[in-house]
Design a protein around this motif. Sequence first.
Motif, PDB file in Angstrom:
ATOM      1  N   MET A  57     -83.030-119.689 -63.105  1.00  0.00           N
ATOM      2  CA  MET A  57     -82.783-119.249 -64.540  1.00  0.00           C
ATOM      3  C   MET A  57     -84.654-118.588 -64.442  1.00  0.00           C
ATOM      4  O   MET A  57     -85.257-117.701 -65.243  1.00  0.00           O
TER       5      MET A  57
ATOM      6  N   ARG B  36     -77.719-115.028 -70.575  1.00  0.00           N
ATOM      7  CA  ARG B  36     -78.882-114.854 -71.990  1.00  0.00           C
ATOM      8  C   ARG B  36     -77.780-114.329 -73.244  1.00  0.00           C
ATOM      9  O   ARG B  36     -78.166-113.830 -74.163  1.00  0.00           O
TER      10      ARG B  36
ATOM     11  N   ARG C  80     -64.853-108.805 -70.322  1.00  0.00           N
ATOM     12  CA  ARG C  80     -64.168-108.874 -69.098  1.00  0.00           C
ATOM     13  C   ARG C  80     -62.594-108.444 -69.016  1.00  0.00           C
ATOM     14  O   ARG C  80     -62.552-108.883 -68.079  1.00  0.00           O
TER      15      ARG C  80
ATOM     16  N   THR D  83     -77.560-109.860 -58.664  1.00  0.00           N
ATOM     17  CA  THR D  83     -77.048-109.051 -60.437  1.00  0.00           C
ATOM     18  C   THR D  83     -78.558-108.639 -61.175  1.00  0.00           C
ATOM     19  O   THR D  83     -79.553-109.506 -60.817  1.00  0.00           O
TER      20      THR D  83
ATOM     21  N   ASN E  17     -79.445-108.907 -64.473  1.00  0.00           N
ATOM     22  CA  ASN E  17     -79.533-109.945 -65.708  1.00  0.00           C
ATOM     23  C   ASN E  17     -80.030-108.826 -67.152  1.00  0.00           C
ATOM     24  O   ASN E  17     -79.861-108.194 -67.306  1.00  0.00           O
TER      25      ASN E  17
ATOM     26  N   SER F 163     -88.950-111.941 -68.295  1.00  0.00           N
ATOM     27  CA  SER F 163     -87.838-113.154 -68.965  1.00  0.00           C
ATOM     28  C   SER F 163     -88.022-113.349 -67.633  1.00  0.00           C
ATOM     29  O   SER F 163     -87.801-114.642 -67.010  1.00  0.00           O
ATOM     30  N   LEU F 164     -87.833-112.917 -66.224  1.00  0.00           N
ATOM     31  CA  LEU F 164     -87.305-113.336 -64.679  1.00  0.00           C
ATOM     32  C   LEU F 164     -88.447-113.254 -63.719  1.00  0.00           C
ATOM     33  O   LEU F 164     -88.609-112.002 -63.344  1.00  0.00           O
TER      34      LEU F 164
ATOM     35  N   ALA G 253     -85.603-118.326 -70.759  1.00  0.00           N
ATOM     36  CA  ALA G 253     -83.770-118.607 -70.741  1.00  0.00           C
ATOM     37  C   ALA G 253     -83.393-119.400 -71.695  1.00  0.00           C
ATOM     38  O   ALA G 253     -81.985-119.612 -70.914  1.00  0.00           O
TER      39      ALA G 253
ATOM     40  N   PRO H 265     -79.644-112.623 -76.347  1.00  0.00           N
ATOM     41  CA  PRO H 265     -80.688-111.445 -76.221  1.00  0.00           C
ATOM     42  C   PRO H 265     -81.727-110.393 -77.267  1.00  0.00           C
ATOM     43  O   PRO H 265     -80.736-110.457 -77.649  1.00  0.00           O
TER      44      PRO H 265
ATOM     45  N   LEU I  66     -81.674-106.015 -73.686  1.00  0.00           N
ATOM     46  CA  LEU I  66     -80.704-105.110 -73.329  1.00  0.00           C
ATOM     47  C   LEU I  66     -81.537-103.905 -72.977  1.00  0.00           C
ATOM     48  O   LEU I  66     -79.857-102.923 -73.102  1.00  0.00           O
TER      49      LEU I  66
ATOM     50  N   ALA J  64     -74.839-106.191 -67.595  1.00  0.00           N
ATOM     51  CA  ALA J  64     -75.248-107.083 -66.730  1.00  0.00           C
ATOM     52  C   ALA J  64     -74.039-107.931 -65.825  1.00  0.00           C
ATOM     53  O   ALA J  64     -73.029-107.542 -66.404  1.00  0.00           O
ATOM     54  N   GLY J  65     -74.309-107.097 -64.587  1.00  0.00           N
ATOM     55  CA  GLY J  65     -73.264-108.096 -63.493  1.00  0.00           C
ATOM     56  C   GLY J  65     -72.202-106.690 -63.092  1.00  0.00           C
ATOM     57  O   GLY J  65     -71.539-107.040 -61.821  1.00  0.00           O
ATOM     58  N   VAL J  66     -72.384-105.428 -64.259  1.00  0.00           N
ATOM     59  CA  VAL J  66     -70.957-105.056 -63.608  1.00  0.00           C
ATOM     60  C   VAL J  66     -71.497-103.263 -63.360  1.00  0.00           C
ATOM     61  O   VAL J  66     -71.746-102.664 -61.889  1.00  0.00           O
TER      62      VAL J  66
ATOM     63  N   PRO K 158     -73.644-104.248 -58.677  1.00  0.00           N
ATOM     64  CA  PRO K 158     -73.888-105.806 -57.801  1.00  0.00           C
ATOM     65  C   PRO K 158     -72.875-105.756 -57.235  1.00  0.00           C
ATOM     66  O   PRO K 158     -71.017-105.757 -57.617  1.00  0.00           O
TER      67      PRO K 158
END
Lengths: 324, 527
Positions: free
Chosen positions: A37, A83, A93, B33, B35, B41-42, B173, B178, B183, B198-200, B225
């Motif tokens: 994270m 998050r 999904r 991915t 995110n 944030s990261l 985290a 969010p 976003l 995210a992730g797609v 991703p």
Amino acid sequence: MIGFATRRILQAMIVMLVVALLAFTMFRFVGDPINQMVGIETSIEEREALRERLGLNDPIPVQFIRFISNAAQFDFGTSYQFRQPVSELFAKRIPATLELSFASALFALVVGIPMGIYAGLNRESPISKLFLSVSLVGISLPTFFIGILLIFLFSVTLQWLPSFGRGETVQIGSWWTTGFLTVSGLKALILPSITLGLYQMTLIMRLIRAEMLEVIRTDYIKFARARGLPDRLVNFRHALKNTLVPVITITGLQLGSIIAFATITETVFQWPGMGLMFLQAVQNVDIPIMSAYLLLTAFLFVAINFIVDILYFLIDPRLRVGRP
Amino acid sequence: MNKKTYVIAAALLAVGAGSAAQAETLKFAFQGTLNALDPYSLNETFTLSSLGNTYEGLTRRGSDLAIEPALAESWEVIEPTRWRFHLRKGVKFHNGSDFTAEDVAFSVDRVRSEGSDLTTRVPADAKVEIVDDYTVDFVLNSPNPILHYEWDTFYIMDKEWTTENDAVKVTSASDTTPNYAALNANGTGPFKITSHEAGVKTVYEKNDGWWDEAKHNLDTVEFTPIGSDATRVAALLSGEMDMVYPVPVQDIKRINDNAGTVALTGPELRTIFLGMDQMRDELLYSDVKGKNPMKDARVRKAFYQAIDIEAIKKKVMRDLSTPSAIMVSPFLFSKAGEFERYPYDPEAAKALLAEAGYPDGFSIGMDCPNDRYVNDEAICQAVAAMLARINVKVDLNAQPKAKYFAKILASGGYDTSFYLLGWTPGSLDSWNVLSNLMNCRDEAGKGSPFNNGGFCDEKIDSLTAEILVENDPEKRDELIAEAFKISHDNAYYIPLHQQGLAWGVADDIELVQRADNQFKFRFVTKN
């Protein structure tokens, strides 16, 4: 009837509780979510503070009770990676997974039934033998291998079909996206649904063949033939109809496992469904997604079994004897 | 609407369609991915790399990683503790609002706030003074020559937009929802993010109002991703992707043999090295009881000399690695050339072991990740086999990164005797290596938190403190070399190599592969 159903529901709840407990304890051993994270240079104090805020320092029973009571209210927490609430992520999904599962079930039926009928009626023909050997491949090769094989043949070498993703999708209503309405969406469906459906297709084909062989030997088929009914009528009206009962049962049950085990196919084809999200979550120790997925899958199976049990109860009077 | 306007509308549509046909779209895939879009944030390479196409810092780094002006046109050190930045005028954020000194001050506050993963970008005690709309002063407590080294990834946000959308607090985290900034994105950079799942999939579009002259010719960029290595490579080979990364070293030949694709390889900044527990009085995983053999420099040197780095380069890394004598990439340190590895010499290693009192060797447990660095587990296996030749029996414990880091880092109580790790200094400067890996620490990790072996050399500690405040670059490099030399002489670490980068690219794409593994769309042209 009501007593039977209540007992079943109680049993189902116990099963769900056990699954939740298993899911919960298992995921304590997957690894440390904190490292996924934050960046590597994040200080130890900040990591510790994060652990505290996430409640990872609480005693295990406390964490478990919190998890169960939230899950009972359909609150599966917030994904560590994204998050965002897990339930929202799943809702986004689910269409992809359901469409893929539906397409592969359709493939399994449309291809498996005719192959099974043919192999049952023409036992000795070389084509039937070919079908049987091909079906052995379908059963014995691992899914990811079949997927990659198909990708290299149809995407890389022939360049006919896409190797990943869903293609263009169309938004229907506020929460459903479909790939059924675009050309690229339909093309993208072909390889993954074959990969996912191959095992089921093999199963259906072998089942129908065996049932066909069985039915053809029965007296009423022999009588029908003796009466001079045309082959087509005997084979399809009388024989096939009677083979379909167990096939329908199996197909129904298998649909659950198609949805649940789409994980590998979705990963190979980067299909943006729940299975892919689950595997990404495992790599990133995203415990909320993992446990929610496991619970959801368990719920699916429990629900299907429950419905099947009730149906049998309604259909078969023998089950009622000796029951209050 | 009469007939005439219909005709005009149709003509306009036709023109639009015509130019759309020429629009260049870059499609690329990465293994992980993207995110949250919040730039604080990261603190992770891919996230910062992606967001760097949308957001910009006061500085940026060019294709050779040299620091260039970006949102700041120029800067000067007025006093050793006061830096003045002259901001670029006429820069607009994607939403149309102007970039001013207010935004810089706001971003500094936000990046240091709770929940931010990039708090170290600006020293906690530094003060920001707005001189005028386009001039900002940073007032420091002590001199800091590398104040701006990490600012290429400290992205400036729009104060108005962030405040209006209720996104001042960084989505951390542990947050359950969010905020808007996680976003949506609103930067000053060459590309806007038009959609993000995210992730797609994430879609970028060219920012026509960008202040700099665009050298790229892209209109749209699509990021997907793709986690599976085989699928990612297949997507490139089949022509569905213009660029994918990373590609496994064993697929490089395949990509080069395929018509229309090439594998682009080059050195990365990350240094892969071995560390040893030198803190405990008895190793956790060893058959030597009552003492810790790794406290003895002769044993560490014996390990060092037993490793055939050329064999690892050829057999394991397939030539995609650069053996290293120091703990930092030669790109990042001017005096790197002065260092040389101890030669591979198993006989000398055996003699050293015997001298240290282990003529028959001993056993030691080794921890290794198997999904973090290029061929990490294979490297560990090779090391274990090489150490076997000097009678050191290695029990290898290779595991996924999620479990591995939980075991060997502070959170797991540094539960390791011998381990493999990789390090890229986020600031692209040696001080980061010294302060994170080479200073003394206590059991909780105070000090150098990633000095997992826990060795303690006060001379390195005092040099690190000196380097931090030394403003003269030449003197500073001398001090850094001195610190690295102490580490080298004592074999506190065994550096192995800088691993290589491998990207798969379609023939018609020209791009720059930066050694920090950041992929910047502004360097891409599609023919």
